[in-house]
Design a protein around this motif. Structure first.
Motif, PDB file in Angstrom:
ATOM      1  N   THR A 274       0.860  -1.201  -0.014  1.00 55.29           N
ATOM      2  CA  THR A 274       0.059  -0.150  -0.108  1.00 55.29           C
ATOM      3  C   THR A 274       0.951   1.168  -0.129  1.00 55.29           C
ATOM      4  OG1 THR A 274      -0.189  -0.023   2.492  1.00 55.29           O
ATOM      5  CG2 THR A 274      -1.910  -1.078   1.020  1.00 55.29           C
ATOM      6  N   THR A 275       1.952   1.228   0.573  1.00 57.35           N
ATOM      7  CA  THR A 275       3.120   2.095   0.277  1.00 57.35           C
ATOM      8  C   THR A 275       4.387   1.638   0.066  1.00 57.35           C
ATOM      9  OG1 THR A 275       3.622   2.052   2.897  1.00 57.35           O
ATOM     10  CG2 THR A 275       1.775   3.480   2.214  1.00 57.35           C
ATOM     11  N   ILE A 276       5.350   2.551  -0.419  1.00 54.25           N
ATOM     12  CA  ILE A 276       6.632   2.353  -0.629  1.00 54.25           C
ATOM     13  C   ILE A 276       7.597   3.220   0.200  1.00 54.25           C
ATOM     14  CG2 ILE A 276       6.296   0.776  -2.500  1.00 54.25           C
ATOM     15  CD1 ILE A 276       7.290   3.040  -4.361  1.00 54.25           C
ATOM     16  N   PRO A 277       8.699   2.947   0.660  1.00 52.98           N
ATOM     17  CA  PRO A 277       9.157   1.433   0.761  1.00 52.98           C
ATOM     18  C   PRO A 277       8.576   0.759   1.789  1.00 52.98           C
ATOM     19  CG  PRO A 277      10.778   3.101   1.965  1.00 52.98           C
ATOM     20  CD  PRO A 277       9.673   3.606   1.284  1.00 52.98           C
ATOM     21  N   HIS A 278       8.581  -0.550   1.495  1.00 50.72           N
ATOM     22  CA  HIS A 278       7.759  -1.337   2.093  1.00 50.72           C
ATOM     23  C   HIS A 278       8.673  -2.891   2.208  1.00 50.72           C
ATOM     24  CE1 HIS A 278       4.018  -3.169   4.110  1.00 50.72           C
ATOM     25  NE2 HIS A 278       4.685  -4.427   3.571  1.00 50.72           N
ATOM     26  N   VAL A 279       8.658  -3.281   3.332  1.00 54.65           N
ATOM     27  CA  VAL A 279       9.890  -4.657   3.482  1.00 54.65           C
ATOM     28  C   VAL A 279       8.685  -5.612   4.004  1.00 54.65           C
ATOM     29  CG1 VAL A 279      11.626  -5.558   4.555  1.00 54.65           C
ATOM     30  CG2 VAL A 279      11.954  -3.295   3.822  1.00 54.65           C
ATOM     31  N   VAL A 280       8.816  -6.813   3.469  1.00 53.64           N
ATOM     32  CA  VAL A 280       7.985  -7.787   4.198  1.00 53.64           C
ATOM     33  C   VAL A 280       8.934  -9.247   4.428  1.00 53.64           C
ATOM     34  CG1 VAL A 280       6.101  -9.699   3.853  1.00 53.64           C
ATOM     35  CG2 VAL A 280       5.976  -7.292   2.784  1.00 53.64           C
ATOM     36  N   VAL A 281       9.070  -9.712   5.547  1.00 52.71           N
ATOM     37  CA  VAL A 281       9.701 -10.862   5.807  1.00 52.71           C
ATOM     38  C   VAL A 281       9.191 -12.109   5.976  1.00 52.71           C
ATOM     39  CG1 VAL A 281      11.422 -11.797   7.560  1.00 52.71           C
ATOM     40  CG2 VAL A 281      11.493  -9.379   7.326  1.00 52.71           C
ATOM     41  N   TYR A 282       9.348 -13.138   5.071  1.00 53.33           N
ATOM     42  CA  TYR A 282       8.625 -14.567   5.383  1.00 53.33           C
ATOM     43  C   TYR A 282       9.710 -15.627   5.782  1.00 53.33           C
ATOM     44  CZ  TYR A 282       5.301 -12.649   1.809  1.00 53.33           C
ATOM     45  OH  TYR A 282       4.194 -11.827   1.307  1.00 53.33           O
ATOM     46  N   GLU A 283       9.155 -16.239   6.815  1.00 52.27           N
ATOM     47  CA  GLU A 283       9.970 -17.447   7.326  1.00 52.27           C
ATOM     48  C   GLU A 283       9.376 -18.705   6.746  1.00 52.27           C
ATOM     49  OE1 GLU A 283      12.345 -18.622  11.186  1.00 52.27           O
ATOM     50  OE2 GLU A 283      11.029 -17.090  11.332  1.00 52.27           O
ATOM     51  N   SER A 284      10.005 -19.545   6.011  1.00 45.98           N
ATOM     52  CA  SER A 284       9.418 -21.006   5.595  1.00 45.98           C
ATOM     53  C   SER A 284       8.226 -20.607   4.839  1.00 45.98           C
ATOM     54  CB  SER A 284       9.289 -21.836   6.944  1.00 45.98           C
ATOM     55  OG  SER A 284      10.531 -22.018   7.388  1.00 45.98           O
ATOM     56  N   GLY A 285       7.863 -19.628   4.326  1.00 44.05           N
ATOM     57  CA  GLY A 285       6.807 -19.393   3.456  1.00 44.05           C
ATOM     58  C   GLY A 285       5.533 -18.582   3.997  1.00 44.05           C
ATOM     59  N   LYS A 286       5.817 -18.437   5.529  1.00 43.58           N
ATOM     60  CA  LYS A 286       4.735 -17.410   6.299  1.00 43.58           C
ATOM     61  C   LYS A 286       5.235 -16.075   6.696  1.00 43.58           C
ATOM     62  CE  LYS A 286       3.263 -21.718   8.354  1.00 43.58           C
ATOM     63  NZ  LYS A 286       2.476 -22.375   9.257  1.00 43.58           N
ATOM     64  N   ARG A 287       4.363 -15.081   6.277  1.00 43.71           N
ATOM     65  CA  ARG A 287       4.464 -13.784   6.643  1.00 43.71           C
ATOM     66  C   ARG A 287       4.844 -13.694   8.036  1.00 43.71           C
ATOM     67  NH1 ARG A 287       1.668  -9.785   2.716  1.00 43.71           N
ATOM     68  NH2 ARG A 287       2.908  -7.614   3.344  1.00 43.71           N
ATOM     69  N   VAL A 288       5.785 -12.958   8.353  1.00 45.95           N
ATOM     70  CA  VAL A 288       6.138 -12.843   9.708  1.00 45.95           C
ATOM     71  C   VAL A 288       6.476 -11.360  10.240  1.00 45.95           C
ATOM     72  CG1 VAL A 288       7.235 -14.978  10.384  1.00 45.95           C
ATOM     73  CG2 VAL A 288       8.699 -13.369   9.573  1.00 45.95           C
ATOM     74  N   THR A 289       6.761 -10.419   9.346  1.00 47.73           N
ATOM     75  CA  THR A 289       7.096  -8.915   9.676  1.00 47.73           C
ATOM     76  C   THR A 289       6.763  -8.186   8.600  1.00 47.73           C
ATOM     77  OG1 THR A 289       8.614  -9.665  11.241  1.00 47.73           O
ATOM     78  CG2 THR A 289       8.525  -7.481  10.675  1.00 47.73           C
ATOM     79  N   ASP A 290       6.139  -6.971   8.975  1.00 49.87           N
ATOM     80  CA  ASP A 290       6.052  -5.856   7.700  1.00 49.87           C
ATOM     81  C   ASP A 290       6.682  -4.698   8.396  1.00 49.87           C
ATOM     82  OD1 ASP A 290       4.004  -6.268   5.506  1.00 49.87           O
ATOM     83  OD2 ASP A 290       3.572  -7.684   7.136  1.00 49.87           O
ATOM     84  N   MET A 291       7.551  -4.014   7.375  1.00 48.25           N
ATOM     85  CA  MET A 291       7.986  -2.789   7.916  1.00 48.25           C
ATOM     86  C   MET A 291       7.902  -1.600   6.793  1.00 48.25           C
ATOM     87  SD  MET A 291      11.688  -3.944   9.749  1.00 48.25           S
ATOM     88  CE  MET A 291      11.814  -5.258   8.469  1.00 48.25           C
ATOM     89  N   ASN A 292       7.451  -0.450   7.167  1.00 46.87           N
ATOM     90  CA  ASN A 292       7.291   0.586   6.154  1.00 46.87           C
ATOM     91  C   ASN A 292       8.247   1.859   6.377  1.00 46.87           C
ATOM     92  OD1 ASN A 292       5.062  -0.267   4.711  1.00 46.87           O
ATOM     93  ND2 ASN A 292       3.621   0.220   6.441  1.00 46.87           N
ATOM     94  N   GLY A 293       8.810   2.465   5.541  1.00 48.59           N
ATOM     95  CA  GLY A 293       9.593   3.762   5.545  1.00 48.59           C
ATOM     96  C   GLY A 293      10.501   3.796   6.650  1.00 48.59           C
ATOM     97  N   ALA A 294      10.577   4.465   7.404  1.00 47.72           N
ATOM     98  CA  ALA A 294      11.508   4.802   8.800  1.00 47.72           C
ATOM     99  C   ALA A 294      11.645   3.777   9.368  1.00 47.72           C
ATOM    100  CB  ALA A 294      11.004   6.022   9.536  1.00 47.72           C
ATOM    101  N   GLU A 295      10.614   2.754   9.642  1.00 54.01           N
ATOM    102  CA  GLU A 295      10.888   1.709  10.626  1.00 54.01           C
ATOM    103  C   GLU A 295      11.712   0.578   9.909  1.00 54.01           C
ATOM    104  OE1 GLU A 295       8.034  -1.887  12.469  1.00 54.01           O
ATOM    105  OE2 GLU A 295       7.228  -0.653  11.032  1.00 54.01           O
ATOM    106  N   ALA A 296      11.561   0.397   8.623  1.00 50.43           N
ATOM    107  CA  ALA A 296      12.350  -0.448   7.801  1.00 50.43           C
ATOM    108  C   ALA A 296      13.875   0.358   7.781  1.00 50.43           C
ATOM    109  CB  ALA A 296      11.999  -0.598   6.591  1.00 50.43           C
TER     110      ALA A 296
END
Length: 103
Positions: free
Chosen positions: A73-95
């Motif tokens: 929905t916004t960029i930059p956006h970081v998504v982390v997957y572990e073994s195919g499961k979404r575990v973390t989302d981070m936007n902008g300053a947080e990332a």
């Protein structure tokens, strides 16, 4: 590494996968990208992928709307997957803060 969203969806099932969703025009994305790339080099056992959501045909024209399924929905956006499961989302300053700490 920049790849298509379709390829990403088939490879995210291995180990720990980090995806940076960005756009060529996005200034915050340009600030985050070097840190993302440095951390990728420091952690070779994890997968780090960049996807240009503005220039990616899977995001612009795919009938299944892959980018919407990823929750972009916004960029930059970081998504982390572990073994195919979404575990973390981070936007902008947080990332940015996360990747600066990791360097």
């Amino acid at each position: 590494m920049s790849i298509s969203v379709r390829i990403f969806l088939t490879t995210m099932r291995i180990n720990l996968t980090h995806i940076l969703e960005d756009g060529n025009w996005c200034v915050p994305c340009k600030v985050l990208a070097p840190y993302f790339e440095k951390v990728a080099k420091l952690r070779p056992n994890e997968q780090y992928i960049k996807v240009d959501v503005e220039g990616n045909e899977d995001c612009e024209s795919d009938g299944s709307d892959i980018c919407a399924k990823l929750g972009i929905t916004t960029i930059p956006h970081v998504v982390v997957y572990e073994s195919g499961k979404r575990v973390t989302d981070m936007n902008g300053a947080e990332a940015l803060a996360f990747f600066k700490r990791a360097v």
